[in-house]
Write a protein that holds these residues in place. Structure first.
Motif, short mmCIF file in Angstrom:
data_model
loop_
_atom_site.label_atom_id
_atom_site.label_comp_id
_atom_site.label_asym_id
_atom_site.label_seq_id
_atom_site.Cartn_x
_atom_site.Cartn_y
_atom_site.Cartn_z
N ARG A 50 0.81 -1.22 0.00
CA ARG A 50 0.00 0.00 0.00
C ARG A 50 0.84 1.26 0.00
O ARG A 50 0.48 2.25 -0.63
N PHE A 51 1.96 1.21 0.77
CA PHE A 51 2.73 2.42 0.97
C PHE A 51 4.22 2.13 0.90
O PHE A 51 4.67 1.02 1.21
N GLU A 52 4.97 3.15 0.52
CA GLU A 52 6.42 3.06 0.53
C GLU A 52 6.90 2.66 1.92
O GLU A 52 6.43 3.19 2.93
N ASP A 54 6.45 -0.25 3.48
CA ASP A 54 5.69 -1.26 4.22
C ASP A 54 6.25 -2.68 4.04
O ASP A 54 5.81 -3.61 4.70
N ARG A 87 -1.69 4.25 -6.78
CA ARG A 87 -1.36 5.66 -6.54
C ARG A 87 -2.54 6.39 -5.89
O ARG A 87 -2.35 7.18 -4.95
N ALA A 90 -2.90 5.37 -2.10
CA ALA A 90 -1.88 6.02 -1.28
C ALA A 90 -2.16 7.52 -1.14
O ALA A 90 -2.01 8.09 -0.05
N TYR A 93 -4.43 8.78 1.56
CA TYR A 93 -3.84 8.81 2.89
C TYR A 93 -2.64 9.77 2.97
O TYR A 93 -1.94 9.80 3.98
N GLY A 94 -2.43 10.50 1.87
CA GLY A 94 -1.32 11.45 1.85
C GLY A 94 0.04 10.79 1.91
O GLY A 94 0.99 11.36 2.42
N ARG A 95 0.13 9.60 1.34
CA ARG A 95 1.38 8.84 1.40
C ARG A 95 1.84 8.47 0.00
O ARG A 95 1.09 8.54 -0.96
N SER A 96 3.07 8.02 -0.10
CA SER A 96 3.63 7.52 -1.35
C SER A 96 3.34 6.02 -1.44
O SER A 96 3.49 5.30 -0.45
#
Length: 149
Positions: A50-52, A54, A87, A90, A93-96
């Motif tokens: 999901r996110f950079e 993880d 993209r 992510a 949630y304001g994430r990469s």
């Protein structure tokens, strides 16, 4: 044509990775022709990336979009993660979502016949050096890949 009479295809037109079975299967014309077992994944192998950071391996449909012969690992084939849905998730949630997910061999500098223990990548799919050399020849850029839970 009997199965024994079939010639092994020279390239794959589809790649299937089953994370739960730690299995990668190459297909050509709808027929499986080669399988690789005991895949190694990210340090957190369960669930979709999901996110950079993880350390999960993505799940879904992607493409093998390029290759890197100068990888920090013995050869690498890039998976087109993240896609538009990754993209968007992510971003909510304001994430990469992260990126640079590859199918690759073992770390450079490790004896060519050795493998790291357990799941050790940051979300990539690792095999032995001999196996990635074979995949390098059998998977052309642009080949679809499906990664299943």
């Amino acid at each position: 044509m009997r199965r024994a009479d079939r010639v092994m295809p020279s390239v794959a037109d589809f790649v299937l990775v089953d994370k739960s079975d730690r299995l990668l299967v190459l297909y050509s014309g709808g027929h499986a022709f080669k399988a690789y077992r005991d895949l190694q994944f990210g340090d957190a192998p369960l669930g979709h990336k999901r996110f950079e950071g993880d350390e999960r391996t993505p799940e879904g449909r992607y493409t093998i979009d390029t290759r890197n012969p100068q990888s920090a690992y013995h050869l690498s084939l890039r998976v087109s993660y993240p896609n538009a849905a990754d993209r968007a998730y992510a971003a909510r949630y304001g994430r990469s979502p992260g990126g640079d997910i590859f199918i690759h061999g073992q770390p450079n500098g490790l004896a060519s016949d050795l493998r790291m223990r357990g799941d050790w990548t940051d979300g990539c799919i690792a095999l032995s050096n001999a196996e990635i050399e074979e995949l390098w020849r059998l998977i052309p850029d642009g080949t679809p890949i499906e990664i299943r839970p």
